[in-house]
Design an enzyme around this catalytic site. Sequence first.
Site, PDB file in Angstrom:
ATOM      1  N   ASN A 265      11.952  -8.957   0.128  1.00  0.00           N
ATOM      2  CA  ASN A 265      13.330  -8.772   0.602  1.00  0.00           C
ATOM      3  C   ASN A 265      13.315  -8.586   2.116  1.00  0.00           C
ATOM      4  O   ASN A 265      12.255  -8.606   2.732  1.00  0.00           O
ATOM      5  CB  ASN A 265      13.982  -7.579  -0.112  1.00  0.00           C
TER       6      ASN A 265
ATOM      7  N   LYS B  94      22.993   7.198  -8.629  1.00  0.00           N
ATOM      8  CA  LYS B  94      21.548   6.976  -8.437  1.00  0.00           C
ATOM      9  C   LYS B  94      20.826   8.301  -8.243  1.00  0.00           C
ATOM     10  O   LYS B  94      19.739   8.523  -8.778  1.00  0.00           O
ATOM     11  CB  LYS B  94      21.365   6.096  -7.191  1.00  0.00           C
TER      12      LYS B  94
ATOM     13  N   ASP C 239      12.352  -4.841  -7.439  1.00  0.00           N
ATOM     14  CA  ASP C 239      12.560  -4.357  -8.808  1.00  0.00           C
ATOM     15  C   ASP C 239      11.697  -5.126  -9.802  1.00  0.00           C
ATOM     16  O   ASP C 239      11.328  -4.599 -10.845  1.00  0.00           O
ATOM     17  CB  ASP C 239      14.037  -4.485  -9.195  1.00  0.00           C
TER      18      ASP C 239
ATOM     19  N   LYS D 288      -2.196 -22.554  -6.419  1.00  0.00           N
ATOM     20  CA  LYS D 288      -0.869 -22.822  -5.881  1.00  0.00           C
ATOM     21  C   LYS D 288      -0.028 -23.589  -6.918  1.00  0.00           C
ATOM     22  O   LYS D 288      -0.509 -24.577  -7.485  1.00  0.00           O
ATOM     23  CB  LYS D 288      -1.020 -23.641  -4.601  1.00  0.00           C
TER      24      LYS D 288
ATOM     25  N   PRO E  72       7.635  -0.419 -11.764  1.00  0.00           N
ATOM     26  CA  PRO E  72       7.933   1.005 -12.001  1.00  0.00           C
ATOM     27  C   PRO E  72       8.776   1.570 -10.863  1.00  0.00           C
ATOM     28  O   PRO E  72       8.690   1.088  -9.722  1.00  0.00           O
ATOM     29  CB  PRO E  72       6.541   1.654 -11.999  1.00  0.00           C
ATOM     30  N   ASP E  73       9.605   2.570 -11.168  1.00  0.00           N
ATOM     31  CA  ASP E  73      10.400   3.251 -10.139  1.00  0.00           C
ATOM     32  C   ASP E  73       9.556   4.406  -9.595  1.00  0.00           C
ATOM     33  O   ASP E  73       9.402   5.446 -10.246  1.00  0.00           O
ATOM     34  CB  ASP E  73      11.718   3.759 -10.737  1.00  0.00           C
ATOM     35  N   ILE E  74       8.997   4.212  -8.414  1.00  0.00           N
ATOM     36  CA  ILE E  74       8.040   5.175  -7.855  1.00  0.00           C
ATOM     37  C   ILE E  74       8.720   6.528  -7.610  1.00  0.00           C
ATOM     38  O   ILE E  74       8.207   7.582  -7.982  1.00  0.00           O
ATOM     39  CB  ILE E  74       7.442   4.627  -6.528  1.00  0.00           C
TER      40      ILE E  74
ATOM     41  N   PHE F 269      16.722   6.889  -0.894  1.00  0.00           N
ATOM     42  CA  PHE F 269      17.660   6.086  -0.104  1.00  0.00           C
ATOM     43  C   PHE F 269      18.369   5.124  -1.041  1.00  0.00           C
ATOM     44  O   PHE F 269      17.766   4.647  -2.008  1.00  0.00           O
ATOM     45  CB  PHE F 269      16.904   5.281   0.965  1.00  0.00           C
TER      46      PHE F 269
HETATM   47  O1  C5P Z   1      17.306   2.056  -7.621  1.00  0.00           O
HETATM   48  P1  C5P Z   1      17.209   1.689  -6.201  1.00  0.00           P
HETATM   49  O2  C5P Z   1      16.137   0.670  -5.905  1.00  0.00           O
HETATM   50  O3  C5P Z   1      18.488   1.316  -5.534  1.00  0.00           O
HETATM   51  O4  C5P Z   1      16.772   3.073  -5.527  1.00  0.00           O
HETATM   52  C1  C5P Z   1      16.428   3.160  -4.201  1.00  0.00           C
HETATM   53  C2  C5P Z   1      15.526   4.346  -3.980  1.00  0.00           C
HETATM   54  O5  C5P Z   1      14.477   4.407  -4.939  1.00  0.00           O
HETATM   55  C3  C5P Z   1      14.824   4.251  -2.667  1.00  0.00           C
HETATM   56  O6  C5P Z   1      14.595   5.576  -2.217  1.00  0.00           O
HETATM   57  C4  C5P Z   1      13.554   3.523  -3.008  1.00  0.00           C
HETATM   58  O7  C5P Z   1      12.533   3.744  -2.066  1.00  0.00           O
HETATM   59  C5  C5P Z   1      13.215   4.095  -4.360  1.00  0.00           C
HETATM   60  N1  C5P Z   1      12.533   3.149  -5.273  1.00  0.00           N
HETATM   61  C6  C5P Z   1      11.220   3.372  -5.667  1.00  0.00           C
HETATM   62  N2  C5P Z   1      10.608   2.516  -6.544  1.00  0.00           N
HETATM   63  C7  C5P Z   1      11.271   1.445  -7.048  1.00  0.00           C
HETATM   64  C8  C5P Z   1      12.606   1.216  -6.672  1.00  0.00           C
HETATM   65  C9  C5P Z   1      13.195   2.083  -5.773  1.00  0.00           C
HETATM   66  O8  C5P Z   1      10.597   4.337  -5.178  1.00  0.00           O
HETATM   67  N3  C5P Z   1      10.667   0.629  -7.902  1.00  0.00           N
END
Ligand code: C5P
Length: 401
Positions: free
Chosen positions: A212, A339, A281, A291, A307-309, A325
């Site tokens: 992105n 969120k 995501d 390739k 995973p959502d860290i 953020f």
């Molecule tokens: O759910 P969203 O991506 O909008 O959330 C944004 C927040 O979550 C940011 O603080 C981002 O750094 C964190 N994040 C994360 N891991 C992910 C997706 C988002 O730590 N896979």
Amino acid sequence: MGELTGKRIVLGVTGGVAAYKAAELVRALVREQAAVEVVLTATGARFVSAATFQALSGNPVWLDLWDDRASGGMAHIELGRRADAIVVAPASADFLAKLACGLADDLLSTLCLARPAGRVLMVAPAMNREMWDNPATRRNAARLREDGVALLGPADGEQACGETGPGRMAEPGELIEALIATFQPRRLAGRRLLITAGPTFEPIDPVRGLTNLSSGRMGYALARAAAEAGAAVTLVSGPVSLATPGGVERVDVLTALQMREAVLSRLADIDLFIAVAAVCDFRAAEPSVAKVKKEGASLSLPLARNPDILAEVAARPDAPFCVGFAAETERLEEQAEAKRRAKGLPLLVGNLVQEGMGGENSRLVLFDDGGMHPIAPGSKREIARRLIGEIAARLPGGAHG
Ligand code: C5P
């Protein structure tokens, strides 16, 4: 407005080839609107003339202990007393030795000795690598650190004498950043911060990937502001083209999975986790080792969820104070608060993205249990400092400094 507006800086220049870099340092100080007075030692004057420093600083240069411009011939007392900081760059091996022993046989060494208690003294050694490596110099440098003198550098690299090694003067930009930092309130002194920044890059094949437009600028500005505020900062960064802020430990990663691993393995003793990274995501479920070719009518690319860290860190029983953020293009209030609750965060920074990601100006709003709190607009650097102030005030134990 300059970062050093209203600050009086005494710049001491001692004898060494790096004295030419001191001229650049004066320009940089003046650009930040500091009032600069240069004190040149006799050997310093053999490398660069007083006329250069006078022209660049706009002030007469001080050369002599017995200069009677200061009232009663007390330049050594007056100069140090009216300065907000004394910087010696370059500092020769001989000058370090003098300073470490408390000798005072010329104007610069005398004004350093006579400086009021607590006055910032920053020193940038520059010398031949053998001189720096000599146990005597090492002893002097260690003694100065113990005495509370800030030593910057020397850096490794090519030397004027043709040798390569440690002994190069720290770059003027680095010195300016360190000086600016000394004037910031130490709100995060003793705290340990882990911060993520930048985008992630999820490979599709060896030459392509999903990513992105995050520039990493906000995360880097926050890392810098936190270091200025006295925190020990580890920055886990996706691929960006930004310089590492001074004093920050940087860990480079590419993918979300690598970022997660880098974060989870560094959580011990962390007080504060700020997730600024724009983590992808999704990733390609099975990246191709070769390739991908364009032959064939279409291509479908199975994706897997990353995973959502942040949510994972915030859910741990020993979680540090977590800040998230959220960049939204519409309905910021509703989406950001949702969120914050979904990820279980005490604080979330909402950003209404009006100019696209990576834009220069951001409108930020804080969301916490008390509601919504807009952050006054400003440069990225100002905003970052304000955010760090707001975060520090909410940390368990409160802000220091
Ligand atoms: O759910 P969203 O991506 O909008 O959330 C944004 C927040 O979550 C940011 O603080 C981002 O750094 C964190 N994040 C994360 N891991 C992910 C997706 C988002 O730590 N896979």
